[in-house]
Design a protein around this motif. Structure first.
Motif, short mmCIF file in Angstrom:
data_model
loop_
_atom_site.label_atom_id
_atom_site.label_comp_id
_atom_site.label_asym_id
_atom_site.label_seq_id
_atom_site.Cartn_x
_atom_site.Cartn_y
_atom_site.Cartn_z
N TYR A 51 -84.84 10.66 -86.86
CA TYR A 51 -86.08 10.36 -87.57
C TYR A 51 -87.13 11.41 -87.24
CZ TYR A 51 -89.32 7.20 -89.90
OH TYR A 51 -90.21 6.66 -90.77
N ASP A 52 -87.23 11.77 -85.96
CA ASP A 52 -88.19 12.79 -85.54
C ASP A 52 -87.81 14.17 -86.06
OD1 ASP A 52 -89.81 11.00 -84.16
OD2 ASP A 52 -88.60 11.18 -82.34
N VAL A 53 -86.53 14.45 -86.09
CA VAL A 53 -86.09 15.75 -86.61
C VAL A 53 -86.47 15.90 -88.08
CG1 VAL A 53 -84.05 17.13 -87.17
CG2 VAL A 53 -84.23 16.02 -84.95
N PHE A 54 -86.27 14.82 -88.84
CA PHE A 54 -86.53 14.89 -90.27
C PHE A 54 -88.03 14.88 -90.58
CE2 PHE A 54 -86.95 12.97 -94.51
CZ PHE A 54 -86.19 13.87 -95.23
N PHE A 55 -88.79 13.97 -89.96
CA PHE A 55 -90.19 13.80 -90.32
C PHE A 55 -91.15 14.66 -89.49
CE2 PHE A 55 -88.65 9.82 -92.19
CZ PHE A 55 -89.22 9.95 -93.44
N PHE A 56 -90.68 15.29 -88.41
CA PHE A 56 -91.56 16.17 -87.64
C PHE A 56 -91.01 17.59 -87.55
CE2 PHE A 56 -92.86 18.06 -83.55
CZ PHE A 56 -94.20 18.17 -83.80
N GLY A 57 -89.73 17.71 -87.27
CA GLY A 57 -89.14 19.03 -87.06
C GLY A 57 -89.10 19.88 -88.32
N MET A 58 -88.70 19.27 -89.42
CA MET A 58 -88.61 20.04 -90.67
C MET A 58 -89.98 20.50 -91.17
SD MET A 58 -85.35 18.25 -92.59
CE MET A 58 -86.10 18.45 -94.16
N PRO A 59 -91.02 19.64 -91.17
CA PRO A 59 -92.34 20.15 -91.57
C PRO A 59 -92.89 21.22 -90.63
CG PRO A 59 -92.31 17.78 -91.75
CD PRO A 59 -91.04 18.17 -91.07
N LEU A 60 -92.55 21.11 -89.34
CA LEU A 60 -93.00 22.12 -88.40
C LEU A 60 -92.33 23.47 -88.68
CD1 LEU A 60 -94.77 22.57 -85.90
CD2 LEU A 60 -92.76 22.05 -84.51
N VAL A 61 -91.04 23.44 -88.96
CA VAL A 61 -90.32 24.68 -89.31
C VAL A 61 -90.86 25.25 -90.61
CG1 VAL A 61 -88.06 25.57 -90.01
CG2 VAL A 61 -88.25 24.11 -88.00
N LEU A 62 -91.12 24.38 -91.60
CA LEU A 62 -91.69 24.86 -92.86
C LEU A 62 -93.06 25.49 -92.65
CD1 LEU A 62 -90.76 22.05 -95.39
CD2 LEU A 62 -90.05 24.42 -95.45
N ALA A 63 -93.88 24.91 -91.79
CA ALA A 63 -95.20 25.46 -91.53
C ALA A 63 -95.10 26.86 -90.92
CB ALA A 63 -95.98 24.53 -90.60
N VAL A 64 -94.20 27.02 -89.98
CA VAL A 64 -94.02 28.33 -89.35
C VAL A 64 -93.48 29.34 -90.37
CG1 VAL A 64 -92.70 29.58 -87.59
CG2 VAL A 64 -93.75 27.39 -87.03
N CYS A 65 -92.52 28.90 -91.20
CA CYS A 65 -91.96 29.80 -92.20
C CYS A 65 -93.00 30.21 -93.24
CB CYS A 65 -90.76 29.16 -92.88
SG CYS A 65 -89.31 29.04 -91.82
N PHE A 66 -93.82 29.25 -93.70
CA PHE A 66 -94.89 29.59 -94.65
C PHE A 66 -95.89 30.55 -94.02
CE2 PHE A 66 -94.17 25.50 -97.15
CZ PHE A 66 -93.62 26.17 -98.23
N GLY A 67 -96.23 30.31 -92.76
CA GLY A 67 -97.16 31.21 -92.07
C GLY A 67 -96.59 32.61 -91.91
N ALA A 68 -95.32 32.68 -91.53
CA ALA A 68 -94.68 34.00 -91.39
C ALA A 68 -94.60 34.71 -92.73
CB ALA A 68 -93.30 33.83 -90.79
N HIS A 69 -94.33 33.96 -93.78
CA HIS A 69 -94.26 34.55 -95.12
C HIS A 69 -95.63 35.07 -95.55
CE1 HIS A 69 -92.23 35.25 -98.91
NE2 HIS A 69 -93.23 34.65 -99.56
N ALA A 70 -96.68 34.32 -95.23
CA ALA A 70 -98.04 34.75 -95.58
C ALA A 70 -98.41 36.02 -94.84
CB ALA A 70 -99.04 33.65 -95.26
N VAL A 71 -98.02 36.14 -93.58
CA VAL A 71 -98.34 37.34 -92.79
C VAL A 71 -97.50 38.52 -93.26
CG1 VAL A 71 -98.19 38.33 -90.48
CG2 VAL A 71 -99.14 36.04 -90.80
N ARG A 72 -96.21 38.26 -93.49
CA ARG A 72 -95.30 39.36 -93.86
C ARG A 72 -95.67 39.97 -95.20
NH1 ARG A 72 -89.48 37.68 -95.24
NH2 ARG A 72 -90.59 37.20 -97.17
N ASP A 73 -95.90 39.11 -96.20
CA ASP A 73 -96.19 39.61 -97.54
C ASP A 73 -97.67 39.80 -97.81
OD1 ASP A 73 -93.50 39.58 -98.01
OD2 ASP A 73 -93.52 37.76 -99.24
N GLN A 74 -98.50 39.47 -96.83
CA GLN A 74 -99.96 39.52 -96.97
C GLN A 74 -100.39 38.78 -98.24
OE1 GLN A 74 -101.07 43.63 -96.74
NE2 GLN A 74 -100.62 43.75 -94.55
#
Length: 75
Positions: free
Chosen positions: A3-26
């Motif tokens: 339950y924690d993996v699905f409702f906490f871990g996945m949004p956390l990974v998505l947040a980091v990926c979105f942030g990295a994408h924003a920095v990488r592609d400016q």
């Protein structure tokens, strides 16, 4: 707990990926979903886990009652 993996871990990974994408592609358009996912994770840690668990249990109880033939209507 899964339950924690699905409702906490996945949004956390998505947040980091979105942030990295924003920095990488400016590209500033990816900062908003990154912040939204981080805000959801903060809500989850501040007590949202209990709310989601209660809602999940209510949905499971309702599904069990409906599958047993009880529609909650008199007659």
């Amino acid at each position: 707990m899964m339950y924690d993996v699905f409702f906490f871990g996945m949004p956390l990974v998505l947040a980091v990926c979105f942030g990295a994408h924003a920095v990488r592609d400016q590209n500033a358009s990816f900062w908003r979903p990154s912040f939204a996912c981080f805000a959801y994770c903060a809500f989850y840690l501040a007590g949202g886990r209990d709310v989601l668990l209660y809602l999940t249990v209510c949905i499971m109880m309702g599904g069990g009652a409906l599958s047993a033939g009880w529609a909650g209507l008199p007659g």
